[in-house]
Design an enzyme around this catalytic site. Structure first.
Site, PDB file in Angstrom:
ATOM      1  N   TYR A 154      72.668  -8.130  75.904  1.00 59.44           N
ATOM      2  CA  TYR A 154      73.704  -8.922  77.422  1.00 59.44           C
ATOM      3  C   TYR A 154      74.675  -7.938  77.702  1.00 59.44           C
ATOM      4  O   TYR A 154      75.086  -8.228  78.750  1.00 59.44           O
ATOM      5  CB  TYR A 154      73.254 -10.337  77.426  1.00 59.44           C
ATOM      6  N   ASP A 174      66.669  -7.090  82.574  1.00 59.61           N
ATOM      7  CA  ASP A 174      66.552  -8.226  80.763  1.00 59.61           C
ATOM      8  C   ASP A 174      67.303  -6.873  79.698  1.00 59.61           C
ATOM      9  O   ASP A 174      66.683  -5.919  80.400  1.00 59.61           O
ATOM     10  CB  ASP A 174      65.281  -8.421  80.353  1.00 59.61           C
ATOM     11  N   HIS A 175      67.977  -7.151  78.903  1.00 56.92           N
ATOM     12  CA  HIS A 175      67.943  -6.003  78.042  1.00 56.92           C
ATOM     13  C   HIS A 175      68.902  -4.728  79.002  1.00 56.92           C
ATOM     14  O   HIS A 175      67.873  -4.128  78.858  1.00 56.92           O
ATOM     15  CB  HIS A 175      67.343  -6.260  76.639  1.00 56.92           C
ATOM     16  N   HIS A 187      58.179 -18.510  79.279  1.00 55.32           N
ATOM     17  CA  HIS A 187      58.300 -16.823  78.400  1.00 55.32           C
ATOM     18  C   HIS A 187      57.989 -17.143  77.722  1.00 55.32           C
ATOM     19  O   HIS A 187      57.737 -17.420  75.975  1.00 55.32           O
ATOM     20  CB  HIS A 187      59.681 -16.946  77.598  1.00 55.32           C
ATOM     21  N   CYS A 234      57.535 -11.928  81.609  1.00 60.54           N
ATOM     22  CA  CYS A 234      58.741 -10.761  80.758  1.00 60.54           C
ATOM     23  C   CYS A 234      58.386  -9.435  80.909  1.00 60.54           C
ATOM     24  O   CYS A 234      57.128  -9.481  79.427  1.00 60.54           O
ATOM     25  CB  CYS A 234      59.122 -11.235  79.896  1.00 60.54           C
ATOM     26  N   HIS A 236      61.237 -10.894  84.316  1.00 63.62           N
ATOM     27  CA  HIS A 236      62.165 -10.468  84.329  1.00 63.62           C
ATOM     28  C   HIS A 236      61.624  -8.562  83.623  1.00 63.62           C
ATOM     29  O   HIS A 236      60.627  -8.176  83.122  1.00 63.62           O
ATOM     30  CB  HIS A 236      62.382 -10.582  82.295  1.00 63.62           C
TER      31      HIS A 236
HETATM   32  C1  DNO Z   1      65.968 -13.075  75.421  1.00 63.00           C
HETATM   33  C2  DNO Z   1      65.277 -13.871  75.979  1.00 63.00           C
HETATM   34  C3  DNO Z   1      65.076 -15.102  75.166  1.00 63.00           C
HETATM   35  C4  DNO Z   1      64.420 -15.799  76.921  1.00 63.00           C
HETATM   36  C5  DNO Z   1      64.154 -17.413  75.917  1.00 63.00           C
HETATM   37  C6  DNO Z   1      63.364 -17.991  77.307  1.00 63.00           C
HETATM   38  O1  DNO Z   1      66.565 -12.218  75.160  1.00 63.00           O
HETATM   39  O2  DNO Z   1      64.256 -13.100  76.375  1.00 63.00           O
HETATM   40  O3  DNO Z   1      66.938 -15.863  74.952  1.00 63.00           O
HETATM   41  O4  DNO Z   1      66.097 -16.326  77.659  1.00 63.00           O
HETATM   42  O5  DNO Z   1      63.556 -17.217  75.142  1.00 63.00           O
HETATM   43  O6  DNO Z   1      63.229 -19.705  77.011  1.00 63.00           O
END
Ligand code: DNO
Length: 410
Positions: A376, A359-360, A251, A289, A316
């Site tokens: 989340y 994501d987010h 990531h 990501c 992501h």
């Molecule tokens: C947060 C995430 C991180 C991600 C880790 C992967 O929202 O993007 O916690 O899951 O860094 O290891």
């Protein structure tokens, strides 16, 4: 792409039955109750896998199988910990899970200064304010050298022109109270880290001191050393990954900037190219990501996706907006710097079964009362997933790929 969702296990307030109704096909999760540095046993993995499968979904990706600090800074017990890691990989593979998301960020897993920053529409999003972060570094953490580093801090690519982060942090110091300090520590150290199986958890008594202790482990570790330690780790686990068909997906660093005097090595195009070439094995791959990468003004996210799609095993989807002063926040999944529509086109062409999660999301319409983990939410992420499903369906029509929305009769 396979539509997946990050779910935090049976204690998550968002249930698998809820996820099934919104078109989720695969689950992204971890054994959050196993302490750092212990093997994930087959029994535990299998129990959770079966639970997920009982809802008609599959456990698609592990996020994260944490890489403990000793492997990152190259401590005396790193080989022992690498063996633990390899055993967890074998056990996961024996249970049919072949995609692992991990990160190689020292100490912090990700960082934000404000978890509830109001959007013009009244919802809230995560936010990173450089002056508040500098204040935390200089006045709360009291890190040696922090003041000098912030004095010479420069924003890239025309952002933050004329901004003096150090003076802003000094001005902030005059208005901060013990309560406000506490909230900032909660945001940076506890609320963002607590639920991701990192080094900190809710209820830690002296988080700031603990933070200093972690930082001290990295004395003398610069970018070259951290890179060497990452290569050492990957070289050591690649034979196991080959043997059990495991895809490792690093990531990117979030945010993709150097903070707290720590080296960060997965921030830019050049970093990722280095990483993929240093260990030129397909099993050494990337979690693309889009959100983390788009927070770096020097990153052209679409070009990076074109270059790295063949080594991407997990995606992501989110997008950041960088303000003229350099601070950043989460944008809409249809806006911001990442261009999610084009990213979907690139990844759908590359591999239509690539696991992807939004994501987010925004915190909206009552999410705020539910106590969800920072970033989340349920409704906010569901809204984003609806948008992304629409993009995938449209792109699939363009590409002649059949799109099926799970959960309906047609
Ligand atoms: C947060 C995430 C991180 C991600 C880790 C992967 O929202 O993007 O916690 O899951 O860094 O290891």
């Amino acid at each position: 792409m396979e539509r997946t969702w990050r779910w935090f296990g049976k204690n998550d307030r968002i249930t698998l039955a809820m996820l099934k109704q919104i078109g989720v096909e695969g689950i992204v999760t971890a054994l959050h109750d196993v302490p750092l540095g212990e093997v994930w046993t087959r029994e535990k993995i299998s129990e959770l896998r079966e639970y997920i499968e009982s809802f008609g979904m599959r456990w698609s990706v592990v996020e994260s199988l944490p890489v403990v600090e000793t492997i990152k800074y190259g401590g005396p017990d790193r080989d022992e910990q690498i063996e633990v890691y390899k055993q967890s990989l074998r056990n996961l593979s024996a249970e049919g899970i072949h995609t692992i998301c991990y990160n190689f960020m020292p100490v912090l897993d990700w960082a934000r200064t404000d978890l509830r920053h109001e959007n013009p529409n009244g919802s809230t999003n995560l936010y990173f304010n450089y002056a508040e972060f500098a204040y935390f570094d200089i006045y709360i953490l009291k890190r040696e050298g922090a003041r000098e580093e912030w004095a010479s801090f420069r924003f890239p690519q025309g952002y933050g022109e004329g901004r003096d982060v150090l003076s802003e942090a000094d001005a902030l110091a005059k208005t901060m109270t013990p309560e406000k300090d506490h909230d900032l520590v909660e945001s940076i150290v506890i609320k963002t880290q607590g639920f991701v199986s990192g080094n900190f958890k809710e209820g830690d008594e002296a988080p700031v001191q603990k933070f200093r202790d972690f930082l001290s482990l990295y004395k003398g570790i610069d970018k070259a050393k951290l890179r060497a330690n990452m290569k050492y780790f990957l070289d050591a686990i690649m034979p196991t990954c080959e043997e059990c068909g495991m895809n490792m997906c690093v990531h990117p660093d979030d945010p993709p900037i150097e903070i707290l005097g720590l080296p960060r090595i997965v921030r830019t195009e050049e970093d990722i190219r280095w990483l993929l070439e240093a260990v030129p094995n397909r099993h050494n791959g990337l979690t693309f990501c889009a959100g983390s990468l788009s927070a770096g003004a020097y990153n052209n996210v679409v070009e990076m996706a074109r270059e790295f799609a063949p080594r991407t095993h997990f995606v992501h989807l989110r997008s950041c907006h960088i303000f003229p002063n350099g601070d950043f926040t989460e944008a809409s999944h249809l806006g911001g710097r990442a261009d999610i529509i084009e990213l979907v086109r690139i990844f759908e062409k590359e591999n239509p079964s690539l696991p992807m999660r939004v994501d987010h999301g925004m915190t909206m319409l009552g999410d705020e009362e539910k106590g969800y983990n920072a970033g989340y939410s349920f409704l906010g992420r569901m809204f984003a997933l609806g948008q992304v499903q629409g993009i995938i369906a449209t792109v699939d029509r363009e590409l002649g790929i059949e799109y099926k929305q799970p959960g309906f009769f047609d």
